[in-house]
Structure formats: structure tokens, C-alpha cells
Scaffold this active site. Structure first.
Site, PDB file in Angstrom:
ATOM      1  N   GLU A 127       4.010 -12.916 -11.143  1.00 27.72           N
ATOM      2  CA  GLU A 127       5.408 -12.581 -11.468  1.00 27.72           C
ATOM      3  C   GLU A 127       5.498 -12.050 -12.882  1.00 27.72           C
ATOM      4  OE1 GLU A 127       8.418 -15.616 -11.085  1.00 27.72           O
ATOM      5  OE2 GLU A 127       7.772 -16.123  -9.054  1.00 27.72           O
TER       6      GLU A 127
ATOM      7  N   GLU B 153       5.252 -22.394  -9.778  1.00 28.35           N
ATOM      8  CA  GLU B 153       5.648 -22.972 -11.062  1.00 28.35           C
ATOM      9  C   GLU B 153       6.045 -24.446 -11.007  1.00 28.35           C
ATOM     10  OE1 GLU B 153       8.633 -20.506 -12.828  1.00 28.35           O
ATOM     11  OE2 GLU B 153       7.301 -18.811 -13.020  1.00 28.35           O
TER      12      GLU B 153
HETATM   13  C1  BGC Z   1      10.770 -18.021 -10.799  1.00 27.94           C
HETATM   14  C2  BGC Z   1      11.795 -17.206 -10.059  1.00 27.94           C
HETATM   15  C3  BGC Z   1      12.950 -16.859 -10.992  1.00 27.94           C
HETATM   16  C4  BGC Z   1      12.383 -16.082 -12.166  1.00 27.94           C
HETATM   17  C5  BGC Z   1      13.433 -15.651 -13.168  1.00 27.94           C
HETATM   18  C6  BGC Z   1      10.444 -17.459 -12.148  1.00 27.94           C
HETATM   19  O1  BGC Z   1      10.041 -18.452 -13.001  1.00 27.94           O
HETATM   20  O2  BGC Z   1       9.629 -18.165 -10.023  1.00 27.94           O
HETATM   21  O3  BGC Z   1      12.242 -17.910  -8.941  1.00 27.94           O
HETATM   22  O4  BGC Z   1      13.938 -16.142 -10.357  1.00 27.94           O
HETATM   23  O5  BGC Z   1      11.481 -16.900 -12.840  1.00 27.94           O
HETATM   24  O6  BGC Z   1      14.071 -16.727 -13.717  1.00 27.94           O
END
Ligand code: BGC
Length: 476
Positions: free
Chosen positions: A386, A198
């Protein structure tokens, strides 16, 4: 809302009540199953070094920008906590990887702490750092869990930040060197690599808004960093390609569907500008489309840092792009806001459930961003690298019954499946996160894990969501 709740409600509302779009896919054939996604679809969980490892100064590791900020300016973290110990994964990786295996999770995505491998940022390699990741990788392989590496998840060596960090053009070479050392050390066993996690998050939050490390509020540094990180995308990708035989090379972006509640000329333009910032700024230059300056004129401040030949070097043929989605962003026009001339509508005004991060639960958003990225002609494959949620978890009689997270995952997965069924080349889905961990500027409070962590004892407790994921993965 669960399917049952929906059916009850629709019975009251009568035949005219339709299952909302966002629930439709999940319910189409009853409960969603692993086999619906096909046998080649990849499943995993994701983590990041600073959020889980701890051992911040152990075995030759130097401070990263996060160590530095959390120690020197603790007020930058809501709870004044830090990642010094976190989940102590540095000392507990064996049990954690064994737990992944027990839960039947096929892939473990983790990041490398640059400060363990090259404590001075460049130059002398710290063998103890290499040894640690070798042990993690070998343990994964032994347990049949496939390691996927993110080169950089936000923890720049502080010694490099002292030289300007990403706003210094030398950062392109520093990063190349770090990726070179790492791929030479681990590329014989690890084939799946992601260059960045990101870039919009760490450049914007770190250099423009100052919420994340290094905590700067400096537009000039932000614009320069955007360009150097874009250049580092290509540079890092080429190093991986050169050093790792048969590599699967990707990178990851935070993506959110950007919308407005009231369509008019001003709001629609605000959507376009915010969409550039949130979704398009980093991906388009690497696809060879240049910076989207036409739709966000403020990007002229980025372009002025380009040098002859940069346009070509920004391009890289990634094998996959990682989309990371949590919520949707609803905006309205406000020209006073620098750069984007838009402000967010407060999530609580949108009428949906809200997570502990104050993010709207909006499953359809993941479908929309997948379709948006799939529409770029030259992205060969997408992977959801993610997706997850933080809800208030309660430990009752030794169990964490996080029903909201289970429902969230099912609903979002339903939308992922819908996109896949419509023909998107979607290769996998990773839950953020395996463990509760250090949630950056929020501290340890918002918990994203499907495995709970008692930070006082370091005890791991598989939540109902972890049990659900396990059963889902074991099913047909
Ligand atoms: C990030 C993580 C973060 C998660 C929740 C993502 O954008 O890669 O590191 O913990 O969001 O905020």
C-alpha cells in the site's frame, strides 16, 4: 514540487542548490518508467472489504465490529457515515474489475469479509458468501487481473467481539478456522495470500485508543490482543501453507520512518520507543526475534500473556512482507504519554505539504522504511502492498485533475526505485486505493482512489492519477 519547479527554483538559488534526496531518484533519468523496475516487478491496487463492498446485511452476512460500531455509536465516525453501501462493490464488482482490466492494472488486492463466510464467526459456512468471492475471483481471472487476498482487514465478526474479540485467546483458533475455510474455498485459484492488514493499526486504534472498531480504550485488552494477533500470524500462515499448493504467503505492516527534529538523549530514546510500537512490535516475533521488550519495557505486559510453546509458534517463514507507507512520524520525548513516552510533532510544523489525512508528504520515508525492513536478515522479499494519498479532489467538467496525487505517486515511486537499485529484494508496488472508499473513522471525506466515486450515483470517474498509472503501466 515538480521537477520543473525544482529546476526553476534551483536556477534562482544558483549552482549550490542540490536536488533534494527525495526527488533525486525520480529525476535521475528523467521520468520514471515501468521498465526501470524490471519485468518481474508486480503492479497493482489495493482495497478492503468493509471500505468498498457495502451490502452489509445481504445474503446471510452478519454484522462486523465496524457495522456494529458505525450503527450503535455513529459519533465514532467524524461524518456519522458508515459502510452500509460504500462503493457497492458487492453488486458492481464486474464493472469494477472490467475497469481494472481496461486500465491495464495487473493485480487486484482485496480482503475477505469474515462475516460473509462465517456469519457466526465459526461453525456454519455461508455458501452465499463463498459464492460472492468465487464470482469476484473468477471475474478477475477472466479479465486477466490477478487476485491477491488479504484474509483480515479489520472487520472481525461482532459475535466474536462479544466474546472478547482479539483479547480472547480463542481468537487464534477462530482465525485459524476462518483461514482454513477460505483457503480451501479459494486456494485452487488464488496463490497469493496475506494473513493480516496492519496489525498495529487494528489493535492500537481498536483496543487502546478507541478510534476504530471495536472502539475500546483498554490497555489490558490491547496487550492481550497484540499477543493473540501475533500468534494468529503464525497460525494463519501455516494454514495457508497447508491448504494452498505453491502459495506465496505474506502479511502486511504499516511502517513509517520515525525521526526527531532535535537530537538529544531524551528525544533519541523517544524515537526508539516509538519505532518499536510503529515498526518492530509485530514483525520481530514472527521473524523469531521475540518481542522487542528491551527497547520498550512496557511490552512486559504483552509477554505475560505468553504460554509455554508460544515463542516457537509465533515464528513463521513468510515468503514476503508487505510494507505499507504513507508518511513519516516525527516525535519528541514526553514521558507522561503512557507506554511510549513520546508525542508527535504536528505535521504542519515540518514544512512539507500535508494530505487530507493531516499526514506529511515525505517521499524519502518510504525509502527509509524499505531499507529498514530489508536490513532484517530473514525477510526474503518485500512488496509495497500500500502507498497512496488523500487530496482534495475537484470534479471539473466531468474530470478530476488530481495533480498532487500524481506527483505524490511519482515521488514515492522514485524512492521505491532508489531502494530497489541499491539491491533491496523488492517485488512489487500496489497503490492504495483503486476506488475512493469509506475511510474508517474519517468517513467518505478523505479520498484515496485513483478512480473517483460519486457516492450518490455510484458513478466511477478515472482520475488523472488513474490515467497516469494506466499510461505508466502501458509504457516500457
Ligand atoms: C489501511 C487502509 C486505509 C489507508 C489510509 C491503510 O493503513 O490499510 O485501510 O484506508 O491506510 O488510511
Amino acid at each position: 514540487m515538480t521537477r520543473e519547479e525544482w529546476l526553476r527554483l534551483s536556477a534562482i538559488l544558483g549552482a549550490g542548490a542540490m536536488i533534494p534526496n527525495e526527488l533525486h531518484a525520480a529525476f535521475a533519468d528523467g521520468e520514471i518508467k515501468r521498465s526501470d523496475f524490471g519485468k518481474d516487478f508486480l503492479w497493482g491496487t489495493a482495497t478492503a472489504a468493509y471500505q468498498i463492498e457495502g451490502a452489509w446485511n445481504v445474503d446471510g452476512k452478519s454484522p462486523s465490529v465496524w457495522d456494529h460500531m458505525a450503527h450503535k455509536r455513529p459519533g465514532k465516525i467524524k461524518t456519522r457515515e458508515n459502510g452500509d453501501i460504500a462503493c457497492d462493490f458487492y453488486h458492481r464488482y464486474e464493472q469494477d474489475i472490467e475497469l481494472m482490466k481496461k486500465m491495464g492494472i495487473p493485480i487486484f488486492r482485496f480482503s475477505l469479509a469474515w462475516t460473509r463466510i462465517l456469519p457466526d464467526g465459526t461453525g456454519k459456512v455461508n455458501q452465499a458468501g463463498i459464492d460472492f468471492y468465487n464470482k469476484v475471483i473468477d471475474k478477475c481471472i477472466k479479465e486477466g487481473v490477478e487476485p491477491w487476498i488479504t484474509c483480515y482487514h479489520w472487520d472481525l465478526p461482532q459475535t466474536l467481539e462479544d466474546k472478547g474479540g482479539w483479547s480472547n485467546r480463542d481468537s487464534i483458533q477462530w482465525f485459524e478456522e476462518f483461514v482454513d475455510v477460505s483457503t480451501k474455498a479459494f486456494g485452487d485459484r488464488v496463490k497469493n495470500w496475506m494473513v493480516f492488514n496492519e496489525p498495529m493499526a487494528f489493535t492500537m486504534l481498536g483496543y487502546m485508543l478507541g478510534w476504530h472498531a471495536p472502539g475500546k480504550v483498554n490497555f489490558k485488552k490491547f496487550y492481550k490482543s497484540v499477543h493473540h494477533v501475533t500468534m494468529s500470524h503464525g497460525a494463519g500462515g501455516r494454514v495457508i501453507r497447508k491448504n494452498v499448493k505453491n502459495a506465496n504467503v505474506g502479511t502486511t505492516f504499516s511502517c513509517s520512518s520515525v525521526e526527531t527534529l532535535k537530537h538529544n538523549k531524551a528525544n533519541d530514546k523517544a524515537v526508539t520507543r516509538a519505532d518499536v510500537m510503529i515498526n518492530r512490535l509485530f514483525v520481530e516475533p514472527i521473524l523469531g526475534m521475540g518481542y522487542p521488550v528491551k527497547d520498550l519495557p512496557a511490552l512486559k505486559h504483552v509477554i505475560k500473556h505468553m504460554q509455554p510453546g508460544d515463542e516457537e509458534k509465533m515464528k513463521f517463514d513468510f515468503d514476503f512482507i508487505g510494507v505499507q507507507n504513507y508518511t513519516r512520524i516525527v516525535v519528541k520525548s514526553l514521558l507522561l504519554v503512557p507506554m511510549i513516552g513520546a508525542i508527535n510533532v504536528a505535521p504542519k510544523k515540518l514544512g512539507h505539504d500535508i494530505t487530507e489525512m493531516n499526514w506529511e508528504v515525505y517521499p524519502e520515508g518510504i525509502y527509509k522504511v524499505i531499507k529498514k525492513f530489508a536490513a532484517y536478515p530473514n525477510i526474503p522479499k518485500l512488496i509495497v502492498t500500500e502507498n497512496g494519498a488523500a487530496f482534495k479532489d475537484e470534479l471539473v467538467n466531468g474530470e478530476i485533475n488530481d495533480t498532487k496525487r500524481v506527483q505524490f505517486l511519482k515521488d514515492y515511486l522514485g524512492q521505491v526505485l532508489k531502494a530497489k537499485k541499491e539491491g533491496v529484494n523488492l517485488g512489487g508496488y500496489f497503490i492504495w486505493s483503486f476506488l475512493d472508499n469509506f475511510e474508517w473513522a474519517e468517513g467518505y471525506r478523505p479520498r484515496f482512489g485513483i478512480v473517483g466515486v460519486d457516492f450518490a450515483t455510484q458513478q466511477r470517474i478515472v482520475k488523472a492519477s488513474g490515467k497516469w498509472y494506466s499510461e505508466f503501466l502501458a509504457g516500457k
